[in-house]
Design a protein around this motif. Structure first.
Motif, PDB file in Angstrom:
ATOM      1  N   UNK A 334       0.842  -1.201   0.000  1.00 23.73           N
ATOM      2  CA  UNK A 334       0.000   0.000   0.000  1.00 23.73           C
ATOM      3  C   UNK A 334       0.878   1.252   0.000  1.00 23.73           C
ATOM      4  N   UNK A 335       1.940   1.241   0.798  1.00 22.31           N
ATOM      5  CA  UNK A 335       2.838   2.393   0.842  1.00 22.31           C
ATOM      6  C   UNK A 335       3.500   2.607  -0.517  1.00 22.31           C
ATOM      7  N   UNK A 336       3.875   1.519  -1.173  1.00 18.26           N
ATOM      8  CA  UNK A 336       4.468   1.643  -2.503  1.00 18.26           C
ATOM      9  C   UNK A 336       3.466   2.235  -3.488  1.00 18.26           C
ATOM     10  N   UNK A 337       2.205   1.838  -3.410  1.00 13.49           N
ATOM     11  CA  UNK A 337       1.175   2.400  -4.287  1.00 13.49           C
ATOM     12  C   UNK A 337       1.022   3.896  -4.051  1.00 13.49           C
ATOM     13  N   UNK A 338       1.024   4.302  -2.783  1.00 16.16           N
ATOM     14  CA  UNK A 338       0.908   5.731  -2.479  1.00 16.16           C
ATOM     15  C   UNK A 338       2.097   6.503  -3.030  1.00 16.16           C
ATOM     16  N   UNK A 339       3.284   5.909  -2.915  1.00 14.63           N
ATOM     17  CA  UNK A 339       4.483   6.597  -3.403  1.00 14.63           C
ATOM     18  C   UNK A 339       4.439   6.806  -4.911  1.00 14.63           C
ATOM     19  N   UNK A 340       3.659   6.001  -5.617  1.00 11.68           N
ATOM     20  CA  UNK A 340       3.578   6.126  -7.066  1.00 11.68           C
ATOM     21  C   UNK A 340       2.564   7.147  -7.549  1.00 11.68           C
ATOM     22  N   UNK A 341       1.823   7.771  -6.650  1.00 12.35           N
ATOM     23  CA  UNK A 341       0.824   8.774  -7.029  1.00 12.35           C
ATOM     24  C   UNK A 341       1.510  10.134  -7.153  1.00 12.35           C
ATOM     25  N   UNK A 342       1.418  10.780  -8.327  1.00 17.15           N
ATOM     26  CA  UNK A 342       2.043  12.099  -8.481  1.00 17.15           C
ATOM     27  C   UNK A 342       1.471  13.085  -7.452  1.00 17.15           C
ATOM     28  N   UNK A 343       2.375  13.838  -6.845  1.00 18.10           N
ATOM     29  CA  UNK A 343       1.957  14.782  -5.810  1.00 18.10           C
ATOM     30  C   UNK A 343       2.882  15.978  -5.871  1.00 18.10           C
ATOM     31  N   UNK A 344       2.290  17.165  -5.834  1.00 16.17           N
ATOM     32  CA  UNK A 344       3.097  18.377  -5.986  1.00 16.17           C
ATOM     33  C   UNK A 344       4.118  18.540  -4.872  1.00 16.17           C
ATOM     34  N   UNK A 345       3.797  18.011  -3.714  1.00 16.81           N
ATOM     35  CA  UNK A 345       4.738  18.098  -2.601  1.00 16.81           C
ATOM     36  C   UNK A 345       4.554  19.362  -1.794  1.00 16.81           C
ATOM     37  N   UNK A 346       5.174  19.372  -0.660  1.00 15.65           N
ATOM     38  CA  UNK A 346       5.104  20.524   0.242  1.00 15.65           C
ATOM     39  C   UNK A 346       6.420  21.282   0.185  1.00 15.65           C
ATOM     40  N   UNK A 347       6.310  22.595   0.200  1.00 12.91           N
ATOM     41  CA  UNK A 347       7.492  23.456   0.186  1.00 12.91           C
ATOM     42  C   UNK A 347       7.616  24.131   1.539  1.00 12.91           C
ATOM     43  N   UNK A 348       8.768  23.965   2.145  1.00 19.87           N
ATOM     44  CA  UNK A 348       8.985  24.548   3.462  1.00 19.87           C
ATOM     45  C   UNK A 348       9.957  25.703   3.346  1.00 19.87           C
ATOM     46  N   UNK A 349       9.606  26.813   3.922  1.00 17.32           N
ATOM     47  CA  UNK A 349      10.486  27.981   3.920  1.00 17.32           C
ATOM     48  C   UNK A 349      10.652  28.528   5.325  1.00 17.32           C
ATOM     49  N   UNK A 350      11.818  29.057   5.621  1.00 15.92           N
ATOM     50  CA  UNK A 350      12.057  29.628   6.939  1.00 15.92           C
ATOM     51  C   UNK A 350      11.361  30.974   7.027  1.00 15.92           C
ATOM     52  N   UNK A 351      10.618  31.270   8.092  1.00 12.65           N
ATOM     53  CA  UNK A 351       9.846  32.506   8.151  1.00 12.65           C
ATOM     54  C   UNK A 351      10.679  33.752   8.416  1.00 12.65           C
ATOM     55  N   UNK A 352      11.948  33.611   8.750  1.00 13.82           N
ATOM     56  CA  UNK A 352      12.770  34.781   9.075  1.00 13.82           C
ATOM     57  C   UNK A 352      13.851  34.975   8.010  1.00 13.82           C
ATOM     58  N   UNK A 353      14.171  36.238   7.751  1.00  8.52           N
ATOM     59  CA  UNK A 353      15.240  36.555   6.811  1.00  8.52           C
ATOM     60  C   UNK A 353      16.592  36.178   7.397  1.00  8.52           C
ATOM     61  N   UNK A 354      17.501  35.753   6.518  1.00 10.94           N
ATOM     62  CA  UNK A 354      18.876  35.470   6.913  1.00 10.94           C
ATOM     63  C   UNK A 354      19.784  36.141   5.875  1.00 10.94           C
ATOM     64  N   UNK A 355      19.874  37.469   5.940  1.00  9.69           N
ATOM     65  CA  UNK A 355      20.710  38.173   4.935  1.00  9.69           C
ATOM     66  C   UNK A 355      22.167  37.767   5.038  1.00  9.69           C
ATOM     67  N   UNK A 356      22.807  37.677   3.884  1.00  5.39           N
ATOM     68  CA  UNK A 356      24.215  37.307   3.844  1.00  5.39           C
ATOM     69  C   UNK A 356      25.130  38.544   3.887  1.00  5.39           C
ATOM     70  N   UNK A 357      24.552  39.696   3.654  1.00  3.48           N
ATOM     71  CA  UNK A 357      25.343  40.949   3.715  1.00  3.48           C
ATOM     72  C   UNK A 357      24.464  42.037   4.286  1.00  3.48           C
ATOM     73  N   UNK A 358      25.068  43.021   4.914  1.00  2.00           N
ATOM     74  CA  UNK A 358      24.301  44.136   5.491  1.00  2.00           C
ATOM     75  C   UNK A 358      23.711  44.960   4.381  1.00  2.00           C
ATOM     76  N   UNK A 359      22.550  45.499   4.647  1.00  2.00           N
ATOM     77  CA  UNK A 359      21.882  46.349   3.655  1.00  2.00           C
ATOM     78  C   UNK A 359      22.312  47.787   3.853  1.00  2.00           C
ATOM     79  N   UNK A 360      22.449  48.507   2.764  1.00  2.00           N
ATOM     80  CA  UNK A 360      22.848  49.918   2.899  1.00  2.00           C
ATOM     81  C   UNK A 360      21.761  50.749   3.559  1.00  2.00           C
TER      82      UNK A 360
END
Length: 360
Positions: A334-360
């Protein structure tokens, strides 16, 4: 010498309670049917009669009196009136029957279940014995025991796990991830609660107390701890409760009214608030949960219930390993059957900014 009557006493907590009473200087009598005996001190007297019927209760107690009566077996609503005039204190033991608490621990004042009939009778019996207290017939303390674990259980739920481990099973079925939490009490800890009431007659008078261990392990954690104490490695395989018949043994003791063999047990949390007995009587369980499970595993490894015997019939666990393996194979497909169903998937993003350089 003060006198104590213990009604029942041959069950999992009885020998510890009787021994504790003897140590406290009570001349102790055990009132039970005589069907089973238990390891009691030699000086303990026995009354062999059936505590379920008024006639046999009255006959057995005729001409006798006690300073305290501990009632753990029989019909309490019949024992209570028979004890009027024969004792000054009654300590009774029953079970909890609380309405759903939204995963919060239920305190002694929480609303009670009245269905099915057994729960309504439990509540009515409590009301009956507390009425005796209010009338001054005797001083009452009532204990609501969580489901117990440990040696000498009539339906040892842990045996469903321990036997599988001893039989060489490499995986254990759990329901809904094994995440359910249920308050339990190791047998020695429950006995200690009774003796704590014995030691505090004034503080405990007229009170009801929940009794359970402070630590609450999930079903999955319980398997891991038992396997660790037996020195084996085991995999947990989860099934949905509705279609997880191999794991329905988890409902034994948890679902007293689950009388249909193929109906899934409820996997909701069942938690008890035990702060009252700790606050008022200073109760602390003497055996930590992990130690209690170690003793349980070792005891049943030495005292294995007979396959198909009374304990296993009480559990209702078929130990049908061929069917369990078939369920696991079907679940994997059953798990294999579920894995074969196309699914857009979930996108996870961090809610806080992590700038790599200071902004002017």
């Amino acid at each position: 010498m003060p006198k104590a009557l213990v009604v029942g006493g041959t069950g999992p907590t009885g020998p510890q309670i009787v021994a504790g009473l003897v140590e406290r200087g009570f001349e102790t009598t055990v009132f039970h049917r005589g069907t089973h005996e238990a390891p009691f001190p030699d000086e303990v007297a026995h009354l062999h009669a059936d505590p379920h019927f008024a006639e046999s209760i009255e006959s057995a107690l005729s001409g006798r009196s006690y300073d305290v009566a501990v009632c753990m077996y029989g019909r309490l609503r019949l024992l209570a009136p028979a004890l009027v005039g024969r004792t000054e204190r009654v300590i009774s033991v029953g079970g909890p029957s609380y309405l759903r608490t939204d995963s919060r621990p239920a305190g002694e004042a929480h609303e009670r279940l009245t269905e099915p009939t057994m729960f309504r009778r439990m509540l009515e019996t409590e009301e009956t014995v507390f009425a005796h207290h209010e009338r001054g017939d005797f001083s009452l303390t009532h204990l609501r025991f969580a489901t117990m674990y440990g040696p000498r259980q009539l339906a040892p739920r842990e045996w469903s796990i321990i036997r599988r481990l001893l039989d060489g099973r490499t995986w254990i079925p759990v329901l809904d991830g094994g995440l359910t939490l249920e308050s339990r009490s190791y047998v020695d800890n429950a006995a200690h609660a009774v003796l704590s009431v014995v030691d505090h007659p004034e503080a405990s008078a007229g009170r009801a107390y929940n009794v359970a261990d402070a630590d609450v392990l999930s079903d999955a954690d319980t398997v891991a701890v038992l396997a660790g104490h037996l020195g084996v490695e085991v995999e947990l395989v989860t099934f949905p409760a509705r279609s997880g018949q191999p794991g329905h043994f988890w409902g034994v003791g948890r679902e007293l009214f689950n009388d249909l063999p193929d109906r899934a047990p409820s996997m909701r949390h069942q938690l008890l608030d035990t702060s009252r007995i700790r606050r008022e009587l200073g109760y602390v369980e003497p055996v930590p949960t992990h130690e209690g499970l170690r003793r349980t595993a070792e005891w049943y490894a030495r005292h294995r219930p007979r396959p198909g015997g009374e304990e296993e019939r009480q559990l209702g666990d078929p130990f049908d390993y061929a069917a369990e393996d078939a369920y696991r194979h079907a679940a994997a497909e059953y798990a294999d059957r579920l894995a074969g169903i196309p699914f857009a998937g979930n996108t996870y993003g961090h809610p806080y900014d992590h700038p790599r350089a200071s902004r002017p």
